[in-house]
Design an enzyme around this catalytic site. Sequence first.
Site, PDB file in Angstrom:
ATOM      1  N   PHE A 182       0.839  -1.198   0.000  1.00  0.00           N
ATOM      2  CA  PHE A 182       0.000   0.000   0.000  1.00  0.00           C
ATOM      3  C   PHE A 182       0.875   1.249   0.000  1.00  0.00           C
ATOM      4  O   PHE A 182       2.050   1.216   0.365  1.00  0.00           O
ATOM      5  CB  PHE A 182      -0.971   0.005   1.188  1.00  0.00           C
ATOM      6  CG  PHE A 182      -0.319   0.118   2.541  1.00  0.00           C
ATOM      7  CD1 PHE A 182      -0.118   1.360   3.138  1.00  0.00           C
ATOM      8  CD2 PHE A 182       0.095  -1.019   3.232  1.00  0.00           C
ATOM      9  CE1 PHE A 182       0.479   1.474   4.387  1.00  0.00           C
ATOM     10  CE2 PHE A 182       0.688  -0.918   4.482  1.00  0.00           C
ATOM     11  CZ  PHE A 182       0.882   0.336   5.066  1.00  0.00           C
ATOM     12  N   CYS A 183       0.272   2.347  -0.450  1.00  0.00           N
ATOM     13  CA  CYS A 183       0.948   3.637  -0.541  1.00  0.00           C
ATOM     14  C   CYS A 183      -0.125   4.713  -0.479  1.00  0.00           C
ATOM     15  O   CYS A 183      -1.270   4.424  -0.135  1.00  0.00           O
ATOM     16  CB  CYS A 183       1.771   3.721  -1.827  1.00  0.00           C
ATOM     17  SG  CYS A 183       0.800   3.399  -3.322  1.00  0.00           S
ATOM     18  N   THR A 184       0.200   5.938  -0.830  1.00  0.00           N
ATOM     19  CA  THR A 184      -0.757   7.033  -0.675  1.00  0.00           C
ATOM     20  C   THR A 184      -1.980   6.869  -1.575  1.00  0.00           C
ATOM     21  O   THR A 184      -3.112   6.842  -1.092  1.00  0.00           O
ATOM     22  CB  THR A 184      -0.080   8.384  -0.987  1.00  0.00           C
ATOM     23  OG1 THR A 184       1.080   8.515  -0.180  1.00  0.00           O
ATOM     24  CG2 THR A 184      -1.031   9.539  -0.700  1.00  0.00           C
ATOM     25  N   CYS A 189       2.464   1.351  -4.808  1.00  0.00           N
ATOM     26  CA  CYS A 189       2.167  -0.026  -4.401  1.00  0.00           C
ATOM     27  C   CYS A 189       1.790  -0.892  -5.593  1.00  0.00           C
ATOM     28  O   CYS A 189       1.923  -2.119  -5.541  1.00  0.00           O
ATOM     29  CB  CYS A 189       1.097  -0.077  -3.320  1.00  0.00           C
ATOM     30  SG  CYS A 189      -0.310   1.013  -3.515  1.00  0.00           S
ATOM     31  N   ILE A 210      -4.026   4.317   0.329  1.00  0.00           N
ATOM     32  CA  ILE A 210      -4.542   4.736   1.628  1.00  0.00           C
ATOM     33  C   ILE A 210      -5.726   5.687   1.464  1.00  0.00           C
ATOM     34  O   ILE A 210      -6.732   5.574   2.178  1.00  0.00           O
ATOM     35  CB  ILE A 210      -3.434   5.421   2.456  1.00  0.00           C
ATOM     36  CG1 ILE A 210      -2.311   4.425   2.760  1.00  0.00           C
ATOM     37  CG2 ILE A 210      -3.991   5.997   3.758  1.00  0.00           C
ATOM     38  CD1 ILE A 210      -1.053   5.086   3.309  1.00  0.00           C
TER      39      ILE A 210
END
Length: 247
Positions: A182-184, A189, A210
């Site tokens: 996961f990432c922003t 990701c 996210i």
Amino acid sequence: MKTVLNISAYLFTPITDREQLRPVLRARAEAAGLKGTILLAEEGINMFLAGDPDSVRGFVVELREDPRFAGLTTKESWSAEQPFRKLLVKLKREIIRMDHPTIRPLEERAPAVEPRTLKRWLDQGHDDAGREIVMLDTRNAFEVDYGTFAGAVDWRIERFTHFPEAASTHREALEGKTVVSFCTGGIRCEKAAIYLREDGIDALQLEGGILGYFEHVGQDHYDGECFVFDEREALAPDLSPRGGNAL
């Protein structure tokens, strides 16, 4: 009252005319009074824009009229003031730099898990096959310090180009588990999941990152805020800017 619409969006799609496209998108964005950043690379588009809601959405609608961008999805949040100082439209080698040319999301995406499905997995402590879940934060260390999923793996990388080396170092700890990268907003990701899968790890990407999780689920299983690259600094799980309240 928060009346400025902020969007983040990316799409891996072939762009062979980015030099010609750049001034066109700049002119459209300027005419709409938008500020922020648009990145164009041969592998796709990545953008963070803010402005009047109708103007922002109108810009996206017009962009989607180009068949290459028809699948573009946006994540929305609000602010009381314009969080960007100017408009930038840049040409880049990659829309998110990894320095690993064999990773080409425009050819095939890694499997993704929807936010609500991930919440259910985290609630029950395993995926639907009964496998242990590893939440893998693919962001830079300073971003992770603002907030992350409870119990997430954080390799303390300083920039995304360090991810492949870190993944090789920690590969053994991921074997036999369901890894959710996961990432922003989803772009890092997505590349991370492809890299891991090519190395034999069962990795999924969190659809929408996210911010997508905040939009569809909220704060469950997430501790803190999410750093964003503009003057808002960070967003709470209700997508309100640091120190503010949701619209």
